[in-house]
Scaffold this active site. Structure first.
Site, PDB file in Angstrom:
ATOM      1  N   ASN A 144       3.623  -4.580   0.466  1.00  0.00           N
ATOM      2  CA  ASN A 144       3.367  -3.362  -0.304  1.00  0.00           C
ATOM      3  C   ASN A 144       4.027  -2.146   0.329  1.00  0.00           C
ATOM      4  O   ASN A 144       5.205  -2.173   0.624  1.00  0.00           O
ATOM      5  CB  ASN A 144       1.848  -3.185  -0.502  1.00  0.00           C
ATOM      6  CG  ASN A 144       1.415  -3.581  -1.900  1.00  0.00           C
ATOM      7  OD1 ASN A 144       2.053  -3.233  -2.882  1.00  0.00           O
ATOM      8  ND2 ASN A 144       0.327  -4.322  -2.003  1.00  0.00           N
ATOM      9  N   ASP A 192      -2.527  -0.082  -0.311  1.00  0.00           N
ATOM     10  CA  ASP A 192      -1.521  -0.572  -1.264  1.00  0.00           C
ATOM     11  C   ASP A 192      -0.215   0.185  -1.016  1.00  0.00           C
ATOM     12  O   ASP A 192       0.429  -0.018  -0.003  1.00  0.00           O
ATOM     13  CB  ASP A 192      -2.052  -0.390  -2.687  1.00  0.00           C
ATOM     14  CG  ASP A 192      -1.312  -1.219  -3.723  1.00  0.00           C
ATOM     15  OD1 ASP A 192      -0.095  -1.442  -3.552  1.00  0.00           O
ATOM     16  OD2 ASP A 192      -1.921  -1.630  -4.715  1.00  0.00           O
TER      17      ASP A 192
END
Length: 281
Positions: A144, A192
């Site tokens: 990510n 994330d």
């Protein structure tokens, strides 16, 4: 109370990867699972949508115009006129491209992951403008957020299931010395996407955490922005003076998503961003 606006009301399944295109003065973001690349011009409100042939993990501006995209089967290029070509195609069954970022030298750092999110099934690779690639961080689960310090000497990176933001030493092309930078405690969601601001602070979206966090260069948490959606995915500065923080969000997997889940949100005057480097290929 922090003001949070809706930049684009959308029902994206998996909105991801907001990036400010400095040359065109617009925001680029993707809906991975809906095969869509979106653009948004905050000055005029104009939007465009580009349909891709595969799941699209990220889309970044190119120095000569057009986009570089991290697709299911590799790295693709869109010219300014919309013509598509493969820069590097290497399909792997059960795997797709995910988040990506452009380094200060104009190379693309592209992440991959398995659809089942199996540990070790993904990686982070450096893709040069000529399409040659070097696997820089092997054996990850969900590759990510990736970003660089203002001086280009550090690279921040997230493999989401680890709940950590890691930091590497960066020599302009290679990484070394991986170590923990900050950790997200259980119950607060999973890190994330990320962006680095002009002060060298790291902003991180928390999937299942309904928040954006800002960490100082020494890894201390100094700000948290509560959001009305459960699954923010990534953030980036854009707009006039790179002062506004744009946040992509997702609704996939939610039995009862918030009405704004899947929309592109914006936090006006949240800080000071850094201009994104376009892909040199």
């Amino acid at each position: 109370m922090t003001r949070i606006d809706v930049a684009v009301r959308e029902r994206a399944a998996l909105g991801e990867g907001p990036t400010w295109d400095t040359a065109r003065e617009l925001l680029i973001w993707v809906d991975i699972l809906s095969f869509r690349v979106h653009t948004y011009d905050p000055a005029s409100g104009r939007r465009t949508v580009l349909a891709t042939e595969q799941h699209v993990g990220a889309a970044k501006p190119r120095a000569g115009g057009g986009l570089v995209v991290n697709l299911r089967d590799g790295i693709g290029l869109y010219d300014a006129d919309g013509a598509f070509s493969w820069l590097r195609r290497e399909p792997v069954s059960g795997r797709r491209g995910n988040d990506a970022a452009v380094a200060p030298d104009g190379a693309l750092w592209a992440g991959t992951m398995r659809y089942d999110e199996a540990a070790g099934g993904g990686a982070l690779a450096r893709v040069a403008p000529d399409g040659s690639a070097t696997e820089a961080v092997p054996g990850v689960a969900v590759s990510n957020g990736t970003g660089w310090s203002p001086d280009g000497r550090l690279m921040y990176y997230i493999d989401s299931p680890t709940r950590r933001i890691d930091v590497f030493d960066f020599d302009g092309e290679k990484v070394s010395g991986r170590r923990p930078f900050a950790e997200v405690e259980r119950g607060a969601g999973f890190p994330d996407g990320l962006t680095v601001d002009a002060d060298g602070c790291v902003w991180v979206a928390l999937w299942d955490g309904s928040a954006i966090r800002r960490y100082t260069p020494d890894g201390a948490l100094d700000r948290a922005l509560a959001l009305p959606v459960r699954r923010p995915t990534a953030c980036a500065f854009g707009g006039a003076g790179l002062r506004d923080l744009y946040v992509s969000t997702a609704r996939v997997g939610l039995a009862a998503p918030h009405p704004l889940s899947g929309s592109l949100l914006v936090v006006p005057d949240a800080g000071a961003g850094l201009p994104a480097t376009p892909f040199a290929g």
